[in-house]
Scaffold this active site. Structure first.
Site, PDB file in Angstrom:
ATOM      1  N   HIS A 131       0.865  -1.180   0.000  1.00 30.16           N
ATOM      2  CA  HIS A 131       0.000   0.000   0.000  1.00 30.16           C
ATOM      3  C   HIS A 131       0.899   1.226   0.000  1.00 30.16           C
ATOM      4  CE1 HIS A 131      -1.533   3.248   2.731  1.00 30.16           C
ATOM      5  NE2 HIS A 131      -2.481   3.260   1.816  1.00 30.16           N
ATOM      6  N   VAL A 288     -17.102   5.694  -4.835  1.00 30.15           N
ATOM      7  CA  VAL A 288     -16.985   4.513  -3.981  1.00 30.15           C
ATOM      8  C   VAL A 288     -16.059   3.474  -4.605  1.00 30.15           C
ATOM      9  CG1 VAL A 288     -18.259   2.605  -2.932  1.00 30.15           C
ATOM     10  CG2 VAL A 288     -19.224   4.910  -2.902  1.00 30.15           C
TER      11      VAL A 288
END
Length: 328
Positions: A131, A288
């Site tokens: 990440h 989203v």
């Protein structure tokens, strides 16, 4: 012909936007170089709200099961609820007052936010998930004068199987990047990472850490921007090297199952604790699909599962339940 403008004369928000767009291209090209499929671009806008972004998505490759490298540049009004949630960390962040009544206005605070957010989930259980996120945020008063600003971000590694040399390389290159600016930064940001990516209800960290900082405005913004660029530059040399080591290793169905269990932990953290996810879902007009891009394609929850003592799976938990130092 006029001389080109020195980028350092541009507002920080424009410099940061240019940086993240450049790094999105560099990172996607680097990751594509070790897979059989390409990223595809999904460009989006916020509709009636300001801004948009580009999500670069890779899926069902031979190296990467799923991944996304998302750039977003958004602006508009920060709701009073969002201001209330954020003002504890930013004393200058406040709702402007109505000059007639002296009461806070109800239409929020003008804001600008831009960032690059990336999560990559490899196919092979021996190759770690990673990440990375670097972002910039600022708000303005009603008259257009600056109110507050800050940077945030970091990069971290989430393996299913622990390889000491992988953890050492990832941490060392990010330490080297930060040491260019201040040798006190890596220990601080490493500890911050261990504490932030902590799954409280599991009493363990999400992975083996890296670096993390948030609400960071302690230095000149131009210096912080250069620090962010140096941290960006540490990512591909570390992560590509690690994935090349692991992507073709043989693995078993049992190792795939453990990978799915660890990805279940990843889902738990991102949906319950991650501030970026919570902020994104609170922001009007947010997308989203881009916010939840970080979730893996496959995850698993086995009831009351515990790895066998002394196993490689148990060795990983020794590190996630008690974070260790990776570099001197």
């Amino acid at each position: 012909m006029p001389a080109p403008q020195d980028p350092r004369n541009l507002p920080i928000r424009q410099q940061m936007e240019a940086l993240i767009r450049r790094k999105q291209a560099e990172i996607t090209q680097g990751l594509e170089s070790i897979d059989t499929v390409k990223f595809h671009a999904d460009t989006w806008t916020r509709g009636n709200d300001g801004g948009g972004g580009t999500s670069m998505v890779i899926q069902d490759g031979t190296t990467f099961e799923k991944g996304g490298v998302n750039v977003s540049v958004v602006y508009g009004q920060l709701s009073p609820a969002a201001v209330s949630a954020m003002k504890a960390d930013h004393k200058n962040l406040r709702l402007p007052e109505d000059p007639k009544t002296g009461l806070p206005v109800t239409d929020g605070v003008k804001f600008f936010a831009c960032g690059l957010s990336m999560v990559i989930h490899p196919v092979n259980p021996h190759a770690p998930t990673t990440h990375l996120n670097y972002r910039y945020f600022e708000t303005w008063n009603q008259d257009g004068t600056p109110q507050t600003w800050w940077f945030g971000g970091g990069a971290d590694l989430t393996p299913s199987y622990l390889y000491e040399e992988d953890g050492q390389l990832f941490h060392q290159l990010h330490k080297d990047a930060l040491d260019k600016h201040d040798t006190a930064l890596y220990p601080r940001f490493k500890k911050w990472c261990d504490e932030y990516f902590y799954i409280t209800h599991r009493k363990e960290t999400r992975g083996i850490g890296g670096i993390f900082f948030d609400d960071y405005d302690e230095r000149d913004p131009q210096e912080i921007l250069k620090m962010v660029e140096d941290c960006f530059d540490a990512f591909l040399p570390s992560y590509l090297t690690i994935v090349k080591r692991r992507k073709d290793m043989p693995y078993t169905k049992e190792e795939q199952q453990w990978q799915a269990i660890r990805r279940g932990r990843y889902v738990e953290f991102n949906l319950i604790y991650d501030r970026g996810t919570q902020f994104g879902l609170r922001t009007p007009g947010s997308r989203v699909e881009s916010i939840l891009m970080s979730l893996p394609e496959h995850a698993s929850w086995l009831y009351n599962h515990h790895p066998a003592p002394g196993s490689r799976e148990a060795k990983l938990l020794e590190v996630t339940t008690k974070p260790r130092e990776w570099v001197k």
